[in-house]
Design a protein around this motif. Sequence first.
Motif, PDB file in Angstrom:
ATOM      1  N   ALA A 103      49.305  37.782  51.007  1.00 31.93           N
ATOM      2  CA  ALA A 103      48.432  37.828  49.694  1.00 31.93           C
ATOM      3  C   ALA A 103      47.762  39.065  49.646  1.00 31.93           C
ATOM      4  CB  ALA A 103      47.789  36.610  49.349  1.00 31.93           C
ATOM      5  N   GLY A 104      46.867  39.530  50.554  1.00 31.40           N
ATOM      6  CA  GLY A 104      46.227  40.836  50.785  1.00 31.40           C
ATOM      7  C   GLY A 104      47.202  41.919  50.424  1.00 31.40           C
ATOM      8  N   ALA A 105      48.318  42.062  50.995  1.00 27.29           N
ATOM      9  CA  ALA A 105      49.255  43.196  50.942  1.00 27.29           C
ATOM     10  C   ALA A 105      49.661  43.145  49.394  1.00 27.29           C
ATOM     11  CB  ALA A 105      50.482  42.635  51.926  1.00 27.29           C
ATOM     12  N   ALA A 106      49.902  41.947  48.788  1.00 27.14           N
ATOM     13  CA  ALA A 106      50.377  41.896  47.484  1.00 27.14           C
ATOM     14  C   ALA A 106      49.325  42.523  46.603  1.00 27.14           C
ATOM     15  CB  ALA A 106      50.773  40.578  47.064  1.00 27.14           C
ATOM     16  N   SER A 107      48.102  42.198  47.093  1.00 23.75           N
ATOM     17  CA  SER A 107      46.963  42.340  45.875  1.00 23.75           C
ATOM     18  C   SER A 107      46.561  44.081  46.019  1.00 23.75           C
ATOM     19  CB  SER A 107      45.697  41.509  46.150  1.00 23.75           C
ATOM     20  OG  SER A 107      45.269  41.954  47.676  1.00 23.75           O
ATOM     21  N   MET A 108      46.637  44.519  47.247  1.00 20.98           N
ATOM     22  CA  MET A 108      46.506  45.870  47.328  1.00 20.98           C
ATOM     23  C   MET A 108      47.850  46.724  46.686  1.00 20.98           C
ATOM     24  SD  MET A 108      44.082  46.939  49.034  1.00 20.98           S
ATOM     25  CE  MET A 108      42.737  46.119  49.125  1.00 20.98           C
ATOM     26  N   GLY A 109      49.011  45.977  46.522  1.00 19.25           N
ATOM     27  CA  GLY A 109      50.090  46.879  46.104  1.00 19.25           C
ATOM     28  C   GLY A 109      49.553  46.774  44.522  1.00 19.25           C
ATOM     29  N   GLY A 110      48.927  45.821  44.135  1.00 21.15           N
ATOM     30  CA  GLY A 110      48.584  45.617  42.650  1.00 21.15           C
ATOM     31  C   GLY A 110      47.521  46.982  42.264  1.00 21.15           C
ATOM     32  N   PHE A 111      46.796  47.234  43.198  1.00 23.18           N
ATOM     33  CA  PHE A 111      45.920  48.363  42.859  1.00 23.18           C
ATOM     34  C   PHE A 111      46.489  49.630  42.640  1.00 23.18           C
ATOM     35  CE2 PHE A 111      42.177  46.403  45.155  1.00 23.18           C
ATOM     36  CZ  PHE A 111      41.481  46.036  43.923  1.00 23.18           C
ATOM     37  N   LEU A 112      47.944  49.864  43.280  1.00 24.95           N
ATOM     38  CA  LEU A 112      48.504  50.825  42.842  1.00 24.95           C
ATOM     39  C   LEU A 112      49.163  50.828  41.511  1.00 24.95           C
ATOM     40  CD1 LEU A 112      51.174  51.074  46.098  1.00 24.95           C
ATOM     41  CD2 LEU A 112      49.207  52.432  45.561  1.00 24.95           C
ATOM     42  N   LEU A 113      49.128  49.791  40.809  1.00 23.87           N
ATOM     43  CA  LEU A 113      49.490  49.749  39.545  1.00 23.87           C
ATOM     44  C   LEU A 113      48.485  49.795  38.314  1.00 23.87           C
ATOM     45  CD1 LEU A 113      52.483  47.073  39.989  1.00 23.87           C
ATOM     46  CD2 LEU A 113      52.641  49.657  39.965  1.00 23.87           C
ATOM     47  N   VAL A 114      47.310  49.554  38.791  1.00 28.74           N
ATOM     48  CA  VAL A 114      45.978  49.471  37.961  1.00 28.74           C
ATOM     49  C   VAL A 114      45.806  50.782  37.065  1.00 28.74           C
ATOM     50  CG1 VAL A 114      43.496  49.514  37.871  1.00 28.74           C
ATOM     51  CG2 VAL A 114      44.625  47.798  39.416  1.00 28.74           C
ATOM     52  N   ASP A 115      45.840  50.504  35.663  1.00 32.20           N
ATOM     53  CA  ASP A 115      45.593  51.595  34.708  1.00 32.20           C
ATOM     54  C   ASP A 115      44.484  51.410  33.783  1.00 32.20           C
ATOM     55  OD1 ASP A 115      46.902  49.712  33.412  1.00 32.20           O
ATOM     56  OD2 ASP A 115      48.683  50.836  32.565  1.00 32.20           O
ATOM     57  N   ALA A 116      43.871  50.164  33.811  1.00 35.86           N
ATOM     58  CA  ALA A 116      42.965  49.923  32.920  1.00 35.86           C
ATOM     59  C   ALA A 116      41.909  49.054  33.374  1.00 35.86           C
ATOM     60  CB  ALA A 116      43.444  49.211  31.674  1.00 35.86           C
ATOM     61  N   LEU A 117      40.663  48.882  32.706  1.00 32.27           N
ATOM     62  CA  LEU A 117      39.669  47.881  33.257  1.00 32.27           C
ATOM     63  C   LEU A 117      39.897  46.390  33.369  1.00 32.27           C
ATOM     64  CD1 LEU A 117      36.561  47.404  33.989  1.00 32.27           C
ATOM     65  CD2 LEU A 117      35.983  46.972  31.487  1.00 32.27           C
ATOM     66  N   TRP A 118      40.898  45.797  32.525  1.00 37.59           N
ATOM     67  CA  TRP A 118      41.219  44.519  32.537  1.00 37.59           C
ATOM     68  C   TRP A 118      41.929  44.323  33.936  1.00 37.59           C
ATOM     69  CZ3 TRP A 118      46.061  42.526  32.960  1.00 37.59           C
ATOM     70  CH2 TRP A 118      47.088  43.506  32.303  1.00 37.59           C
ATOM     71  N   SER A 119      43.045  45.122  34.336  1.00 34.55           N
ATOM     72  CA  SER A 119      43.864  44.883  35.340  1.00 34.55           C
ATOM     73  C   SER A 119      43.071  45.243  36.600  1.00 34.55           C
ATOM     74  CB  SER A 119      45.246  45.918  35.098  1.00 34.55           C
ATOM     75  OG  SER A 119      44.755  47.350  35.033  1.00 34.55           O
ATOM     76  N   PHE A 120      42.056  46.143  36.532  1.00 32.94           N
ATOM     77  CA  PHE A 120      41.128  46.294  37.661  1.00 32.94           C
ATOM     78  C   PHE A 120      40.439  44.942  37.865  1.00 32.94           C
ATOM     79  CE2 PHE A 120      37.138  47.984  39.122  1.00 32.94           C
ATOM     80  CZ  PHE A 120      37.440  48.307  40.598  1.00 32.94           C
ATOM     81  N   VAL A 121      39.984  44.424  37.035  1.00 29.00           N
ATOM     82  CA  VAL A 121      39.136  43.252  37.464  1.00 29.00           C
ATOM     83  C   VAL A 121      39.916  42.202  37.825  1.00 29.00           C
ATOM     84  CG1 VAL A 121      37.565  41.658  36.261  1.00 29.00           C
ATOM     85  CG2 VAL A 121      37.409  43.820  35.775  1.00 29.00           C
ATOM     86  N   LEU A 122      41.119  42.077  37.359  1.00 33.68           N
ATOM     87  CA  LEU A 122      41.976  41.073  37.645  1.00 33.68           C
ATOM     88  C   LEU A 122      42.422  41.075  39.236  1.00 33.68           C
ATOM     89  CD1 LEU A 122      43.999  38.732  37.182  1.00 33.68           C
ATOM     90  CD2 LEU A 122      45.784  40.255  36.375  1.00 33.68           C
ATOM     91  N   ILE A 123      42.984  42.400  39.587  1.00 36.64           N
ATOM     92  CA  ILE A 123      43.311  42.727  40.870  1.00 36.64           C
ATOM     93  C   ILE A 123      42.050  42.536  41.831  1.00 36.64           C
ATOM     94  CG2 ILE A 123      44.333  44.263  42.468  1.00 36.64           C
ATOM     95  CD1 ILE A 123      46.092  43.042  40.383  1.00 36.64           C
ATOM     96  N   SER A 124      41.000  43.146  41.558  1.00 39.51           N
ATOM     97  CA  SER A 124      39.656  43.103  42.321  1.00 39.51           C
ATOM     98  C   SER A 124      39.333  41.504  42.605  1.00 39.51           C
ATOM     99  CB  SER A 124      38.617  43.571  41.582  1.00 39.51           C
ATOM    100  OG  SER A 124      38.649  45.095  41.454  1.00 39.51           O
ATOM    101  N   THR A 125      39.362  40.739  41.564  1.00 41.39           N
ATOM    102  CA  THR A 125      39.386  39.212  41.887  1.00 41.39           C
ATOM    103  C   THR A 125      40.147  38.640  42.736  1.00 41.39           C
ATOM    104  OG1 THR A 125      38.443  39.058  39.430  1.00 41.39           O
ATOM    105  CG2 THR A 125      39.266  36.750  40.593  1.00 41.39           C
ATOM    106  N   LEU A 126      41.650  38.824  42.651  1.00 41.42           N
ATOM    107  CA  LEU A 126      42.304  38.661  43.625  1.00 41.42           C
ATOM    108  C   LEU A 126      42.076  39.106  45.117  1.00 41.42           C
ATOM    109  CD1 LEU A 126      45.801  38.931  41.912  1.00 41.42           C
ATOM    110  CD2 LEU A 126      44.382  36.845  42.116  1.00 41.42           C
TER     111      LEU A 126
END
Length: 427
Positions: A103-126
Amino acid sequence: MAVNTPPRAATDEPVRPGLRERLLPGPGPRRTLAAATFVNAFGSGMFMSSSALYFTRVVHLPMHQVAFGMFVGAMVGLVAGIYGGRIADRWGARETQIAVMLAGAASMGGFLLVDALWSFVLISTLTGIVFAADKSSRAPLIRGFGGDDPAGFRAYLRAGTNLGISLGALAAGVAIQLDTAPAYLALVAGRALSFAGCALALLWLPRLAPIPAPPFSGRWDALRDRPYLAATLLNCLMSLHFAVPTFLLPLWIVEHTQAPRWMVSGVLVLNTVLVITLQVAVSRNVADPRAAGVRMRWAGLAICAGLGLMAAAGGVPAWAAVALLVAATAVYTLGELWHAAAAMEYSFGLAPAHAQGQYAGVFGLGGGLAEALAPSVLGALALGLGTPGWFLLGALFLTVGLAGRPLVAWASRTTRPSRVAAAYETS
């Protein structure tokens, strides 16, 4: 008349361990777990050193949004850690830890796709959930594979973790020096790979069967365990000092002393080297709550003394400030090491084997709260009040250190007239 004695057989001579045996646990699950922990720590060092720069310079988020997203993730993670530990206790620590790493590998991969505050907060929560569940689900593994010297093995893992973080930070320094988007993206991808690598290493561990809960045990015993909650509170207060070398001291050196700016890196390197080299030695014989209480007392004394020396560096010439800061860091680091040894024994020694993950999650609440509050508390006292604030901080840590043993002993006597209370009564 002289008596001839046969020469001692070669097998009777004590065998001195080689370099590999002194640096690594013996072959088997302990070495596997140590390797997995190191891989995870290396990735953590890369990400911690560069995450703020990645989010501000590559994702282009304002710093206050970055701070908000990370705070939300950390707060959600505090609660999630208890559930992660309980799942590890019930369904198996190895399987839970592997799932958390993936799950950590997947969430870090999500950080590569972050482009706005809402997506950043979502991935940061995960990610916050992953970080908290990592600690609580790993605790049963550490306890299960601790062997004949569990305190020494825990100390070795902490030293290896610090080494991994330090090397990861050095690797991040190369990317930071390049200061390009591909370099920062490579660091985030590297963190994702370290999670995956840790999961792969954990596959080599044998499975630890969950320990059955005794009759009449509840679902959330840790939240009703007064000795454990007392130890958690003490650790929370004492853990405020972990922000001293990384947050408070750099600001104090640059803004309030005549010491050269390179001392910021110098004291951090000294602190890291001492932790890596001395943690195992300092943690010897910390094998019961009584010994942990003694080390907590020593920690309070040493941290108080170290802070006093740091404060004294604020009103002297540059050469004297450098000398005081070096001495302060050495004394403070001894306190840090004693505190870490005591905290690990409280976390593991006061917890029942069948609920180690759940208890570790509760203990992590204290450390997480301290991490969130430390910059505000340390900044308001030491930087806001100056030298008097430093002495107030020192008095706080001294008081907590002195109160640790009697407080946990009292809580143990009132709720556990068994192994823990007996350990204090015989001291």
